[in-house]
Design a protein around this motif. Sequence first.
Motif, PDB file in Angstrom:
ATOM      1  N   ALA A  41      24.486   5.896  -1.632  1.00 13.90           N
ATOM      2  CA  ALA A  41      23.770   5.397  -2.528  1.00 13.90           C
ATOM      3  C   ALA A  41      22.344   4.964  -1.936  1.00 13.90           C
ATOM      4  CB  ALA A  41      24.359   4.118  -3.358  1.00 13.90           C
ATOM      5  N   ARG A  42      22.479   4.412  -0.773  1.00  9.52           N
ATOM      6  CA  ARG A  42      21.065   3.972  -0.116  1.00  9.52           C
ATOM      7  C   ARG A  42      20.414   5.047   0.346  1.00  9.52           C
ATOM      8  NH1 ARG A  42      22.888  -1.295   3.534  1.00  9.52           N
ATOM      9  NH2 ARG A  42      22.063  -3.009   2.126  1.00  9.52           N
ATOM     10  N   LYS A  43      21.119   6.221   0.788  1.00 11.23           N
ATOM     11  CA  LYS A  43      20.442   7.533   0.893  1.00 11.23           C
ATOM     12  C   LYS A  43      19.433   7.851  -0.264  1.00 11.23           C
ATOM     13  CE  LYS A  43      23.615   9.564   4.317  1.00 11.23           C
ATOM     14  NZ  LYS A  43      24.535  10.486   4.627  1.00 11.23           N
ATOM     15  N   ILE A  44      20.114   7.684  -1.402  1.00  7.98           N
ATOM     16  CA  ILE A  44      19.185   8.161  -2.654  1.00  7.98           C
ATOM     17  C   ILE A  44      18.218   7.133  -2.793  1.00  7.98           C
ATOM     18  CG2 ILE A  44      19.366   8.069  -5.189  1.00  7.98           C
ATOM     19  CD1 ILE A  44      22.508   9.075  -5.013  1.00  7.98           C
ATOM     20  N   CYS A  45      18.256   5.792  -2.561  1.00  6.18           N
ATOM     21  CA  CYS A  45      17.257   4.835  -2.600  1.00  6.18           C
ATOM     22  C   CYS A  45      16.168   5.436  -1.703  1.00  6.18           C
ATOM     23  CB  CYS A  45      17.651   3.589  -2.206  1.00  6.18           C
ATOM     24  SG  CYS A  45      18.694   2.608  -3.499  1.00  6.18           S
ATOM     25  N   LEU A  46      16.522   5.795  -0.581  1.00  6.05           N
ATOM     26  CA  LEU A  46      15.448   6.118   0.604  1.00  6.05           C
ATOM     27  C   LEU A  46      14.584   7.193   0.043  1.00  6.05           C
ATOM     28  CD1 LEU A  46      17.557   5.770   3.761  1.00  6.05           C
ATOM     29  CD2 LEU A  46      15.390   4.416   3.394  1.00  6.05           C
ATOM     30  N   GLU A  47      15.136   8.327  -0.414  1.00  2.64           N
ATOM     31  CA  GLU A  47      14.689   9.617  -0.896  1.00  2.64           C
ATOM     32  C   GLU A  47      13.720   9.103  -1.961  1.00  2.64           C
ATOM     33  OE1 GLU A  47      17.812  12.193  -1.776  1.00  2.64           O
ATOM     34  OE2 GLU A  47      17.801  12.859   0.545  1.00  2.64           O
ATOM     35  N   GLN A  48      14.286   8.268  -3.159  1.00  4.10           N
ATOM     36  CA  GLN A  48      13.486   7.833  -4.185  1.00  4.10           C
ATOM     37  C   GLN A  48      12.314   6.962  -3.862  1.00  4.10           C
ATOM     38  OE1 GLN A  48      13.584   8.670  -7.549  1.00  4.10           O
ATOM     39  NE2 GLN A  48      15.067  10.026  -6.640  1.00  4.10           N
ATOM     40  N   MET A  49      12.142   6.105  -2.661  1.00  6.41           N
ATOM     41  CA  MET A  49      11.057   5.529  -2.193  1.00  6.41           C
ATOM     42  C   MET A  49       9.873   6.455  -1.934  1.00  6.41           C
ATOM     43  SD  MET A  49      12.749   2.688   0.441  1.00  6.41           S
ATOM     44  CE  MET A  49      14.122   1.810  -0.030  1.00  6.41           C
ATOM     45  N   VAL A  50      10.250   7.831  -1.363  1.00  5.83           N
ATOM     46  CA  VAL A  50       9.344   8.750  -1.035  1.00  5.83           C
ATOM     47  C   VAL A  50       8.743   9.253  -2.656  1.00  5.83           C
ATOM     48  CG1 VAL A  50       8.542  10.803  -0.104  1.00  5.83           C
ATOM     49  CG2 VAL A  50      10.278   9.355   1.156  1.00  5.83           C
ATOM     50  N   SER A  51       9.534   9.457  -3.298  1.00  3.55           N
ATOM     51  CA  SER A  51       9.122   9.869  -4.620  1.00  3.55           C
ATOM     52  C   SER A  51       8.119   8.986  -5.248  1.00  3.55           C
ATOM     53  CB  SER A  51      10.322  10.136  -5.587  1.00  3.55           C
ATOM     54  OG  SER A  51      11.131  11.264  -4.832  1.00  3.55           O
ATOM     55  N   PHE A  52       8.519   7.680  -5.336  1.00  3.49           N
ATOM     56  CA  PHE A  52       7.696   6.767  -5.831  1.00  3.49           C
ATOM     57  C   PHE A  52       6.391   6.212  -4.637  1.00  3.49           C
ATOM     58  CE2 PHE A  52      11.002   6.833  -8.757  1.00  3.49           C
ATOM     59  CZ  PHE A  52      10.397   6.156 -10.152  1.00  3.49           C
ATOM     60  N   GLU A  53       6.335   7.160  -3.851  1.00  2.00           N
ATOM     61  CA  GLU A  53       5.068   6.670  -2.794  1.00  2.00           C
ATOM     62  C   GLU A  53       4.987   5.535  -2.397  1.00  2.00           C
ATOM     63  OE1 GLU A  53       1.813   7.900  -5.487  1.00  2.00           O
ATOM     64  OE2 GLU A  53       2.335   9.897  -5.252  1.00  2.00           O
ATOM     65  N   GLU A  54       6.195   5.002  -1.907  1.00  2.00           N
ATOM     66  CA  GLU A  54       6.178   3.663  -1.043  1.00  2.00           C
ATOM     67  C   GLU A  54       5.504   4.063   0.267  1.00  2.00           C
ATOM     68  OE1 GLU A  54       6.875   0.753  -1.696  1.00  2.00           O
ATOM     69  OE2 GLU A  54       8.450   1.148  -3.437  1.00  2.00           O
ATOM     70  N   SER A  55       4.722   3.055   0.892  1.00  2.00           N
ATOM     71  CA  SER A  55       4.100   3.528   2.173  1.00  2.00           C
ATOM     72  C   SER A  55       5.206   3.804   3.187  1.00  2.00           C
ATOM     73  CB  SER A  55       3.493   2.224   2.585  1.00  2.00           C
ATOM     74  OG  SER A  55       4.225   1.032   2.881  1.00  2.00           O
ATOM     75  N   ASN A  56       4.746   4.509   4.280  1.00  2.00           N
ATOM     76  CA  ASN A  56       5.517   5.203   5.432  1.00  2.00           C
ATOM     77  C   ASN A  56       5.974   3.630   6.199  1.00  2.00           C
ATOM     78  OD1 ASN A  56       5.303   7.541   4.912  1.00  2.00           O
ATOM     79  ND2 ASN A  56       3.897   8.112   6.455  1.00  2.00           N
ATOM     80  N   ILE A  57       5.077   2.395   6.305  1.00  2.00           N
ATOM     81  CA  ILE A  57       5.702   1.257   6.930  1.00  2.00           C
ATOM     82  C   ILE A  57       6.797   0.922   6.212  1.00  2.00           C
ATOM     83  CG2 ILE A  57       5.087  -0.967   7.242  1.00  2.00           C
ATOM     84  CD1 ILE A  57       2.246  -0.023   7.351  1.00  2.00           C
ATOM     85  N   ASN A  58       6.924   0.686   4.777  1.00  2.00           N
ATOM     86  CA  ASN A  58       8.052   0.485   4.070  1.00  2.00           C
ATOM     87  C   ASN A  58       9.236   1.267   4.306  1.00  2.00           C
ATOM     88  OD1 ASN A  58       7.158  -2.300   3.106  1.00  2.00           O
ATOM     89  ND2 ASN A  58       6.235  -0.992   1.442  1.00  2.00           N
ATOM     90  N   ILE A  59       8.823   2.608   4.183  1.00  3.59           N
ATOM     91  CA  ILE A  59      10.158   3.464   4.387  1.00  3.59           C
ATOM     92  C   ILE A  59      10.713   3.260   5.724  1.00  3.59           C
ATOM     93  CG2 ILE A  59      10.581   5.812   4.244  1.00  3.59           C
ATOM     94  CD1 ILE A  59       8.503   6.380   2.077  1.00  3.59           C
ATOM     95  N   ARG A  60       9.855   3.133   6.611  1.00  2.00           N
ATOM     96  CA  ARG A  60      10.410   3.053   7.960  1.00  2.00           C
ATOM     97  C   ARG A  60      11.162   1.828   8.327  1.00  2.00           C
ATOM     98  NH1 ARG A  60       9.454   6.249  12.061  1.00  2.00           N
ATOM     99  NH2 ARG A  60       7.860   7.885  12.026  1.00  2.00           N
ATOM    100  N   LYS A  61      10.746   0.897   7.712  1.00  2.00           N
ATOM    101  CA  LYS A  61      11.418  -0.549   7.619  1.00  2.00           C
ATOM    102  C   LYS A  61      12.776  -0.264   7.142  1.00  2.00           C
ATOM    103  CE  LYS A  61      11.363  -4.944   5.320  1.00  2.00           C
ATOM    104  NZ  LYS A  61      10.683  -5.910   4.448  1.00  2.00           N
ATOM    105  N   TYR A  62      12.803   0.333   5.819  1.00  2.00           N
ATOM    106  CA  TYR A  62      14.458   0.585   5.354  1.00  2.00           C
ATOM    107  C   TYR A  62      15.248   1.702   6.102  1.00  2.00           C
ATOM    108  CZ  TYR A  62      13.487  -2.774   1.870  1.00  2.00           C
ATOM    109  OH  TYR A  62      13.437  -3.824   0.987  1.00  2.00           O
ATOM    110  N   LEU A  63      14.659   2.322   6.620  1.00  2.00           N
ATOM    111  CA  LEU A  63      15.167   3.649   7.465  1.00  2.00           C
ATOM    112  C   LEU A  63      15.868   2.926   8.845  1.00  2.00           C
ATOM    113  CD1 LEU A  63      15.638   6.734   7.185  1.00  2.00           C
ATOM    114  CD2 LEU A  63      13.718   6.973   8.552  1.00  2.00           C
TER     115      LEU A  63
END
Length: 238
Positions: A41-63
């Motif tokens: 489920a968290r993998k899905i959330c990470l992919e959806q963060m990209v779809s909803f154009e979260e910043s790379n900084i936020n995506i890296r933080k959650y990754l």
Amino acid sequence: MIINLVLNGEEDRSRNKSYINYKEAYDKLPNYLEGDLLAYARKICLEQMVSFEESNINIRKYLSKFLSDHQDSAFVASFEERYLLAYDAEINSTAGLILMSNAGSMLTLSDLVKAPLDSTQLYYVDFWASWCAPCRQAMPFSEEKRALFEDKGVKFIYLSMDRDKQKWETASLSHHLETYEHSYLLINPEAQQFIKDLKIDFIPRYIILNSEGKVIEDNAPGPEGEQLDEVLLEYLGS
């Protein structure tokens, strides 16, 4: 389940498009799931963060959180490559439009159009993306125009605005661009002044460059119909 149960169906409509806070969902998921299901489920959330154009900084933080909690380095490496997070320097570069070829090599648009050694007189540049229906509907017409004008000195260049490398590759395959020499993934559109100056905030968008790489048509006709033929022939002096 993530939207309805974890986020209680909450959706922010105050932006120019609806927004779902998958960062919040990621953080709340351990209240509902554990083990492999939680990781999935968290993998899905990470992919959806990209779809909803979260910043790379936020995506890296959650990754980083994901790697710490789930120890799945293979997924993290694959995710970074697919969503271009492995190319921070290139994404933030202001030196020029950085392009990734089908083979994975990097070059700039200025390198590509600098002092052509062949008979190229014009460059027809197509800004498109896998998610853009009008862009893809135009591709068969573009293939026809390419066959008609390449021998006349027009080089067709395809620049994808995709943020998802895998979707770009799949779409390229369906349009016979996977082996085409001048099909590229555009790495740094957000950092580039060239994109801002031309106001390329919608696609499809087509521009024409002369043999020196100077923009001579900043909103050229698309490949459908005969208008593009007329414009190209006029510049070619035919």
